[in-house]
Write an enzyme that holds these catalytic residues in place. Sequence first.
Site, PDB file in Angstrom:
ATOM      1  N   LEU A   1       0.829  -1.224  -0.075  1.00  0.00           N
ATOM      2  CA  LEU A   1      -0.112   0.020  -0.015  1.00  0.00           C
ATOM      3  C   LEU A   1       0.711   1.364   0.052  1.00  0.00           C
ATOM      4  O   LEU A   1       1.893   1.494   0.726  1.00  0.00           O
ATOM      5  CB  LEU A   1      -0.888   0.070   1.206  1.00  0.00           C
ATOM      6  CG  LEU A   1      -1.899   0.834   1.187  1.00  0.00           C
ATOM      7  CD1 LEU A   1      -3.170   0.906  -0.010  1.00  0.00           C
ATOM      8  CD2 LEU A   1      -2.763   0.739   2.533  1.00  0.00           C
ATOM      9  N   ASP A   2       0.504   2.130  -0.937  1.00  0.00           N
ATOM     10  CA  ASP A   2       1.402   3.422  -1.222  1.00  0.00           C
ATOM     11  C   ASP A   2       1.607   4.275   0.429  1.00  0.00           C
ATOM     12  O   ASP A   2       0.792   4.115   1.168  1.00  0.00           O
ATOM     13  CB  ASP A   2       0.549   4.372  -1.912  1.00  0.00           C
ATOM     14  CG  ASP A   2       1.407   5.473  -2.439  1.00  0.00           C
ATOM     15  OD1 ASP A   2       1.744   6.299  -1.640  1.00  0.00           O
ATOM     16  OD2 ASP A   2       1.926   5.426  -3.852  1.00  0.00           O
ATOM     17  N   PRO A   3       2.835   4.620   0.485  1.00  0.00           N
ATOM     18  CA  PRO A   3       3.094   5.158   2.022  1.00  0.00           C
ATOM     19  C   PRO A   3       2.219   6.405   1.940  1.00  0.00           C
ATOM     20  O   PRO A   3       1.741   6.658   3.044  1.00  0.00           O
ATOM     21  CB  PRO A   3       4.705   5.910   1.635  1.00  0.00           C
ATOM     22  CG  PRO A   3       5.410   4.871   0.762  1.00  0.00           C
ATOM     23  CD  PRO A   3       4.013   4.420  -0.366  1.00  0.00           C
TER      24      PRO A   3
ATOM     25  N   ARG B   1      -3.266   6.879  -8.490  1.00  0.00           N
ATOM     26  CA  ARG B   1      -2.715   7.991  -8.829  1.00  0.00           C
ATOM     27  C   ARG B   1      -2.823   8.440 -10.307  1.00  0.00           C
ATOM     28  O   ARG B   1      -2.471   9.498 -10.667  1.00  0.00           O
ATOM     29  CB  ARG B   1      -1.229   8.297  -8.420  1.00  0.00           C
ATOM     30  CG  ARG B   1      -0.308   6.900  -9.032  1.00  0.00           C
ATOM     31  CD  ARG B   1       1.192   7.318  -8.456  1.00  0.00           C
ATOM     32  NE  ARG B   1       1.176   6.708  -6.914  1.00  0.00           N
ATOM     33  CZ  ARG B   1       1.617   7.681  -6.187  1.00  0.00           C
ATOM     34  NH1 ARG B   1       1.891   8.853  -6.432  1.00  0.00           N
ATOM     35  NH2 ARG B   1       1.569   7.067  -4.909  1.00  0.00           N
TER      36      ARG B   1
END
Length: 464
Positions: free
Chosen positions: A77-79, A342
């Site tokens: 999971l993206d930071p 994104r």
Amino acid sequence: MATGQIMEGVFAINKPMGMSSAQVIRDCQKFFNPSALFAPALQQEKAARDRESKYQQTRRSRAKRQLQVKIGHGGTLDPLATGVLILGVGKGTKSLQDFLLCTKTYETVVLFGASTDTYDRVGRIIKKGNYDNVTRPVVEKALEKFRGKFKQIPPLYSALKMQGKPLYEYARAGLPIPREIETRDVDVTEMEIVEWYEPGTHNHRWPADEADQAEKNLVGSVWKVAQAQTTGEEVPEVPTPQKQEEEAKALEDFQGAKRDAEERVDTLVRDEEPSAKRRKTTPGTQDPAPLMSGALSKQPPKGKGSNLVPPPPSPDAPPPWEGKGPPAVKIRMTVTSGFYVRSLCHDLGEALGSGAMMAELARTRQGQFVLGGANCMEYNDLLESEKVWAPKVIKMLDLWNSKRGDMHIAPEPVKGEAKVESQEPKAEASGVAAPESEPAPQAEPSADTKMKDVADGLAEKVAA
């Protein structure tokens, strides 16, 4: 010696913003390793290692010689994102592969008016656009092209290499970016606007840093090449030698600054505990005693993956625009594996001609694991004592094991109804009918019984 059941299975945790998925695993291990709840699993692993041959023991790397609770995650999971991060413990790690292809639900905030090199609020601004005509009806209509099945371009500038070659080399040479890496088939099964933010009614901001002109040219070239390949248009012309030199210098400066930042972080913070050679103590003092299980402070463990994203700007900070600024929108979507949220935010801004970036992201569901549900705990629970987080972990693992990894969790039985049957194979599977009067199998220990084992283990540690 602490006694009790070996705890293993799959559960989820609400990952905080700014933390990498790998850091969450390291933090869980720091809390689980000294706990009474996972002591039986570590004892079993130690016994298995004691039975290994000397050759097997020496083959084990130094990093893997330390006894730790075995944990893995079911998809990073993206930071910048928060939300559901699936974790497998013990034999539960074998089931994590199943979650890489399941559907996921996200909620993201899209901020219009500017695009960045990373497609989100922590990058550097590449271009700005006019957002006066960006309204909710306009965005609703633009979202139609992002529903259903289509090919999506991953974030280009952040995907540094393709087939071993940096992206800027493709752009400079006017070569098409390899299609098999450039695009991927995705499917958006559901998408809706959750909330619309009029200009001046939100605190989402563009980043303060703006890329220099050479880097803007570089990113623009890469994007044009990718778009041309996707649409079948003619590939843009090769940049001039002067522009190539500017782009090379910009890229070199960018990479150098990135390396310097990483070195500073590595110098300040280390993942592993200090070795005996590096550990220093003041004369006349002793090393602090190891913390007992349940006595850990409420400060999260610090690692180089803990603070990767700056917090949102203060409401008092002046905005980087004049007037009310751009609008923003919160979108909820259910997507297939491999989807880049994104990229959706960036592509939506391109479709509107205004530019856009991802300001917030939360994964609210992955497979049957739902944020706020019975099988997803809060990260802050780890910062409390074992008495707080252990019962929750027990219940989540019990829930998983009772369903044997079924992708749909059955609801709790209504009072007066029969309990949901276990999914253990029945006697009929072997061709022998089970009599109706056959006694029920031995029930699993209750959560209270397991917590009593944990408490006994803690008491034994204190006595020792």
